[in-house]
Scaffold this motif. Structure first.
Motif, PDB file in Angstrom:
ATOM      1  N   VAL A 238     -40.920  41.767  21.536  1.00  0.00           N
ATOM      2  CA  VAL A 238     -42.832  42.397  21.357  1.00  0.00           C
ATOM      3  C   VAL A 238     -43.059  41.980  23.083  1.00  0.00           C
ATOM      4  CG1 VAL A 238     -44.796  42.009  21.639  1.00  0.00           C
ATOM      5  CG2 VAL A 238     -43.426  41.172  19.496  1.00  0.00           C
ATOM      6  N   THR A 239     -42.812  41.408  23.528  1.00  0.00           N
ATOM      7  CA  THR A 239     -43.169  41.728  25.434  1.00  0.00           C
ATOM      8  C   THR A 239     -42.002  43.202  25.695  1.00  0.00           C
ATOM      9  OG1 THR A 239     -43.234  39.162  25.512  1.00  0.00           O
ATOM     10  CG2 THR A 239     -42.726  40.666  28.038  1.00  0.00           C
ATOM     11  N   VAL A 240     -40.574  43.208  25.616  1.00  0.00           N
ATOM     12  CA  VAL A 240     -39.594  44.197  26.132  1.00  0.00           C
ATOM     13  C   VAL A 240     -40.574  45.094  25.266  1.00  0.00           C
ATOM     14  CG1 VAL A 240     -38.003  44.685  26.502  1.00  0.00           C
ATOM     15  CG2 VAL A 240     -37.610  42.347  25.966  1.00  0.00           C
ATOM     16  N   VAL A 241     -40.751  45.569  24.686  1.00  0.00           N
ATOM     17  CA  VAL A 241     -41.208  46.492  23.357  1.00  0.00           C
ATOM     18  C   VAL A 241     -42.386  47.182  24.644  1.00  0.00           C
ATOM     19  CG1 VAL A 241     -41.491  48.132  21.407  1.00  0.00           C
ATOM     20  CG2 VAL A 241     -40.569  46.372  21.473  1.00  0.00           C
ATOM     21  N   ALA A 242     -43.325  46.206  24.860  1.00  0.00           N
ATOM     22  CA  ALA A 242     -44.701  46.613  25.235  1.00  0.00           C
ATOM     23  C   ALA A 242     -44.922  46.896  27.294  1.00  0.00           C
ATOM     24  CB  ALA A 242     -45.903  45.035  25.156  1.00  0.00           C
ATOM     25  N   TRP A 243     -43.765  46.380  27.086  1.00  0.00           N
ATOM     26  CA  TRP A 243     -43.814  46.847  28.304  1.00  0.00           C
ATOM     27  C   TRP A 243     -43.012  48.371  28.612  1.00  0.00           C
ATOM     28  CZ3 TRP A 243     -43.061  44.416  33.662  1.00  0.00           C
ATOM     29  CH2 TRP A 243     -42.316  44.988  34.582  1.00  0.00           C
ATOM     30  N   HIS A 244     -42.498  48.644  27.584  1.00  0.00           N
ATOM     31  CA  HIS A 244     -41.767  50.068  28.220  1.00  0.00           C
ATOM     32  C   HIS A 244     -42.688  51.000  27.080  1.00  0.00           C
ATOM     33  CE1 HIS A 244     -37.763  49.682  29.814  1.00  0.00           C
ATOM     34  NE2 HIS A 244     -37.485  48.699  28.688  1.00  0.00           N
ATOM     35  N   GLU A 245     -43.238  50.412  26.265  1.00  0.00           N
ATOM     36  CA  GLU A 245     -44.610  51.003  25.227  1.00  0.00           C
ATOM     37  C   GLU A 245     -43.546  51.951  24.404  1.00  0.00           C
ATOM     38  OE1 GLU A 245     -47.066  52.961  27.705  1.00  0.00           O
ATOM     39  OE2 GLU A 245     -47.974  50.546  28.471  1.00  0.00           O
TER      40      GLU A 245
ATOM     41  N   ALA B 264     -46.866  36.220  29.012  1.00  0.00           N
ATOM     42  CA  ALA B 264     -48.621  36.796  30.163  1.00  0.00           C
ATOM     43  C   ALA B 264     -48.118  37.294  31.786  1.00  0.00           C
ATOM     44  CB  ALA B 264     -48.950  34.732  29.639  1.00  0.00           C
ATOM     45  N   VAL B 265     -47.014  36.573  32.355  1.00  0.00           N
ATOM     46  CA  VAL B 265     -46.054  36.854  33.561  1.00  0.00           C
ATOM     47  C   VAL B 265     -46.161  38.360  33.958  1.00  0.00           C
ATOM     48  CG1 VAL B 265     -44.949  36.480  35.534  1.00  0.00           C
ATOM     49  CG2 VAL B 265     -45.861  34.448  34.221  1.00  0.00           C
ATOM     50  N   VAL B 266     -45.284  38.334  32.908  1.00  0.00           N
ATOM     51  CA  VAL B 266     -44.390  40.183  32.514  1.00  0.00           C
ATOM     52  C   VAL B 266     -45.359  40.583  32.365  1.00  0.00           C
ATOM     53  CG1 VAL B 266     -43.190  41.496  31.258  1.00  0.00           C
ATOM     54  CG2 VAL B 266     -42.275  39.438  31.885  1.00  0.00           C
ATOM     55  N   LEU B 267     -46.879  40.529  31.619  1.00  0.00           N
ATOM     56  CA  LEU B 267     -46.899  41.902  30.914  1.00  0.00           C
ATOM     57  C   LEU B 267     -48.709  41.709  32.348  1.00  0.00           C
ATOM     58  CD1 LEU B 267     -47.193  42.029  27.324  1.00  0.00           C
ATOM     59  CD2 LEU B 267     -45.730  43.725  29.418  1.00  0.00           C
ATOM     60  N   GLY B 268     -49.300  40.709  32.238  1.00  0.00           N
ATOM     61  CA  GLY B 268     -50.127  40.295  33.007  1.00  0.00           C
ATOM     62  C   GLY B 268     -49.874  40.784  34.251  1.00  0.00           C
ATOM     63  N   VAL B 269     -49.167  40.231  34.681  1.00  0.00           N
ATOM     64  CA  VAL B 269     -48.414  40.363  36.373  1.00  0.00           C
ATOM     65  C   VAL B 269     -47.453  42.042  36.397  1.00  0.00           C
ATOM     66  CG1 VAL B 269     -47.986  38.384  38.367  1.00  0.00           C
ATOM     67  CG2 VAL B 269     -49.392  37.731  36.718  1.00  0.00           C
ATOM     68  N   TYR B 270     -46.505  40.933  36.948  1.00  0.00           N
ATOM     69  CA  TYR B 270     -45.714  42.596  36.779  1.00  0.00           C
ATOM     70  C   TYR B 270     -45.916  43.753  36.279  1.00  0.00           C
ATOM     71  CZ  TYR B 270     -41.966  38.581  37.297  1.00  0.00           C
ATOM     72  OH  TYR B 270     -41.446  37.066  38.160  1.00  0.00           O
TER      73      TYR B 270
ATOM     74  N   GLY C 130     -51.494  43.676  20.609  1.00  0.00           N
ATOM     75  CA  GLY C 130     -52.093  43.272  20.051  1.00  0.00           C
ATOM     76  C   GLY C 130     -51.763  44.262  18.595  1.00  0.00           C
ATOM     77  N   PRO C 131     -51.425  45.533  18.695  1.00  0.00           N
ATOM     78  CA  PRO C 131     -50.876  46.160  17.841  1.00  0.00           C
ATOM     79  C   PRO C 131     -49.091  45.964  16.895  1.00  0.00           C
ATOM     80  CG  PRO C 131     -51.983  47.606  18.852  1.00  0.00           C
ATOM     81  CD  PRO C 131     -51.883  46.446  19.658  1.00  0.00           C
ATOM     82  N   LEU C 132     -48.472  45.935  18.608  1.00  0.00           N
ATOM     83  CA  LEU C 132     -47.026  45.404  18.331  1.00  0.00           C
ATOM     84  C   LEU C 132     -47.129  44.021  17.708  1.00  0.00           C
ATOM     85  CD1 LEU C 132     -45.577  46.055  22.075  1.00  0.00           C
ATOM     86  CD2 LEU C 132     -45.676  47.712  19.392  1.00  0.00           C
ATOM     87  N   LEU C 133     -47.932  43.014  18.628  1.00  0.00           N
ATOM     88  CA  LEU C 133     -47.517  42.188  17.422  1.00  0.00           C
ATOM     89  C   LEU C 133     -47.725  41.425  15.942  1.00  0.00           C
ATOM     90  CD1 LEU C 133     -46.769  38.723  18.486  1.00  0.00           C
ATOM     91  CD2 LEU C 133     -49.435  37.848  19.531  1.00  0.00           C
ATOM     92  N   LEU C 134     -49.030  42.144  15.764  1.00  0.00           N
ATOM     93  CA  LEU C 134     -49.518  41.858  14.725  1.00  0.00           C
ATOM     94  C   LEU C 134     -48.818  42.207  13.267  1.00  0.00           C
ATOM     95  CD1 LEU C 134     -52.463  41.325  12.861  1.00  0.00           C
ATOM     96  CD2 LEU C 134     -52.820  43.674  12.655  1.00  0.00           C
ATOM     97  N   PRO C 135     -47.910  43.092  12.991  1.00  0.00           N
ATOM     98  CA  PRO C 135     -47.043  43.256  12.396  1.00  0.00           C
ATOM     99  C   PRO C 135     -46.050  42.024  11.957  1.00  0.00           C
ATOM    100  CG  PRO C 135     -47.237  45.277  13.108  1.00  0.00           C
ATOM    101  CD  PRO C 135     -47.372  44.651  13.605  1.00  0.00           C
ATOM    102  N   ILE C 136     -45.630  41.249  13.070  1.00  0.00           N
ATOM    103  CA  ILE C 136     -44.528  39.824  13.553  1.00  0.00           C
ATOM    104  C   ILE C 136     -45.435  39.059  12.867  1.00  0.00           C
ATOM    105  CG2 ILE C 136     -43.350  38.797  14.895  1.00  0.00           C
ATOM    106  CD1 ILE C 136     -43.089  41.183  16.284  1.00  0.00           C
TER     107      ILE C 136
END
Length: 557
Positions: free
Chosen positions: A332-339, A269-275, A223-229
């Motif tokens: 954003v998914t990549v950034v969220a993965w690495h945080e 969804a698969v990357v962040l919700g499953v992997y 959420g915080p990463l996606l909102l500015p975009i």
């Protein structure tokens, strides 16, 4: 790059290839030729292909290198036949063929590259044609049986094809054929192996949190990463609308243009919700998110982003709009993965994407779309130099450690018995004995955590090989089920003799415990020799190991 990276083969690939070997030698589709049935692979397509080299009597490692080379040739052919503008064709070829990570995924022996390319091809067909057709449904079937999560991507593509053209009878026939066929396959393997999911699922599932909790955790991260975009896109889109007179396209065309964004959303969804919620140990080059996010790059670039001269000013508006959204979601998914932004390459890639997306929404030009795609390819495909050199040396270390232990066992006349291995892969592939996988991929009991002394008594263990951080006989790391095995050979069966089997790398040793029944076979002497050789060769740093084997290609032996 092929000269450099074709020498790499991941240990896990031999787990899958053992099925073809076992079938050819014993007529049984199983990891072991005897004992409980277990589905230790997640890639049915490669498992089936492993039958070919086993039947032909050629090296499985060599066979899959040839398959990888064929994939590169196929990729180039498909891109050339797409008849894209020359600069766009160049970019589409370069994001793959100029990327070291692409070659890493291509030659490791896993399904990562084929899965990514099949997903890219599937959604590109849908994006370009607005339908799947016979070829598209065949690709959807291949995606569905490439990995368990492949059915999600295949289902989404098929459902989207029906949304785009629900009146087409051929679409419904294709949908029923692919999804029904996959359902029959899934039920058949469930009946055969006795488990609804592959054994690897039970090993890699990290926790038992409810779906609601997983969704909430995902929302808090992304959420915080996606909102500015989202806000930036909204502002830029407003500016764009002031500059371009927008006419109304047919709804089906708009939905077709949204295909890349759909793929990016499902992949995220698969990357962040499953992997991200799973216990993923072997992730070279971030292969798990790469295999789902790299296809976004391919799909975005699969249709012309240059306006034909005879079309109106907004003919590519929605195509570019959804393409930029897709790139933003994937980034954003990549950034969220690495945080975090964990490397210079990642910072550059994310920065390029951010600027390109904002400019792309503010101005009607093709340049930002191409730059955004390149930025995403950089972000998804980054890895460190140390990881690359480690991977270049990896197969040679494997040969001097795991493979050498297996060959020592094969050279020795041994009484009946089984082997427990803490790092299953090429070692079980080389030997003929039944193997208990301590890590849990190849053995149901260890995956479910039901191993005890009684179970181990039933296995008639002749040799136990466990991972240790020290080259000291009798030591091991307390990971997976190794504490149970360690307790068994030290307390329940103190008559097992401890020794040092091999050195793989610094702080990565393979120690062994041999049973009294196998102690007089001469195997202990063979393993001692393996340890001395591995200590000499694998004590070198990765660049030295690689340079020492520059012209040595293990798959040609």
């Amino acid at each position: 790059m092929t000269f450099l990276f074709i020498r790499m083969t991941l240990d896990d690939s031999f787990i899958t290839w053992r099925y073809g070997k076992t079938l050819a030698e014993s007529g049984v589709w199983n990891w072991n030729s005897t004992g409980p049935l277990v589905e230790a692979y997640t890639n049915p397509l490669y498992a089936a292909l492993s039958i070919v080299p086993a039947v032909l009597g050629i090296s499985a490692e060599l066979f899959f290198k040839l398959v990888s080379i064929a994939m590169v040739a196929g990729y180039v052919l498909v891109v050339r036949r797409a008849r894209l503008p020359r600069i766009q064709e160049f970019v589409l070829l370069a994001v793959a063929l100029a990327s070291p990570v692409f070659y890493v995924q291509l030659y490791l022996g896993l399904e990562t590259a084929s899965f990514a390319l099949l997903i890219g091809l599937l959604f590109s067909i849908l994006y370009r044609r607005g339908s799947l057709g016979t070829a598209g449904f065949l690709v959807a079937a291949a995606v569905a049986v490439s990995r368990p999560e492949g059915i999600v991507l295949a289902f989404v593509a098929i459902a989207w094809a029906l949304v785009l053209d629900r009146r087409n009878r051929a679409n419904w026939i294709g949908a029923v054929s692919v999804l029904g066929g996959w359902g029959l396959y899934w039920c058949a393997r469930w009946w055969y192996f006795g488990q609804f999911f592959p054994n690897t699922y039970y090993k890699k599932t990290a926790n038992d949190e409810s779906l609601f909790v997983k969704i909430l955790d995902l929302a808090l991260v992304i959420g915080p990463l996606l909102l500015p975009i989202v806000l930036g896109i909204a502002v830029a889109a407003t500016l764009y609308r002031r500059q371009v007179a927008i006419s109304h396209e047919r709804p089906q065309e708009i939905l077709r243009d949204a295909t890349p964004a759909l793929l990016a959303a499902v992949s995220a969804a698969v990357v962040l919700g499953v992997y991200q919620k799973s216990d993923l140990v072997m992730d070279p080059g971030h292969r798990f998110y790469w295999q789902l996010l790299f296809p976004v790059v391919l799909v975005v670039l699969s249709r012309p982003i240059i306006r034909p001269a005879q079309t109106g000013p907004d003919s590519l508006l929605y195509r570019r709009l959804f393409g930029l959204i897709a790139v933003a979601i994937a980034t954003v998914t990549v950034v969220a993965w690495h945080e975090s932004l964990s490397s210079v390459a990642m910072i550059v890639g994310v920065g390029v994407v951010a600027v390109a997306v904002i400019v792309g929404f503010a101005r009607d030009t093709r340049v930002p779309m191409a730059i955004a795609a390149i930025g995403l390819a950089t972000t998804v495909g980054f890895t460190s130099t140390s990881e690359l050199t480690s991977l270049l040396a990896y197969r040679y270390r494997l040969a001097d450690a795991h493979e050498a232990i297996g060959k020592a066992i094969e050279r020795t006349q041994l009484p009946p018995g089984s082997i427990a291995v803490g790092d299953a892969g090429i070692l079980p592939y080389v030997v003929d004995q039944r193997v208990v996988d301590v890590s849990g991929l190849g053995t149901v009991a260890t995956a479910h955590g039901t191993v005890d002394a009684e179970y181990l008594d039933e296995q008639n263990l002749g040799l136990v090989v466990l991972i240790s951080r020290e080259p000291v006989a009798g030591t091991t790391n307390p990971v997976d089920s190794s504490p149970v095995f360690y307790d068994y050979v030290t307390n329940e069966r103190p008559d097992f003799v401890a020794g040092r089997a091999a050195m793989f790398a610094d702080k990565y040793y393979l120690n062994y415990w041999i049973s009294p029944e196998w102690a007089d076979s001469g195997l202990a002497d063979e393993l001692d020799e393996v340890f001395e050789r591995s200590k000499r060769d694998n004590a070198m740093p990765n660049p030295a190991v690689f340079m020492d084997n520059l012209w040595n290609f293990p798959f040609l032996r």
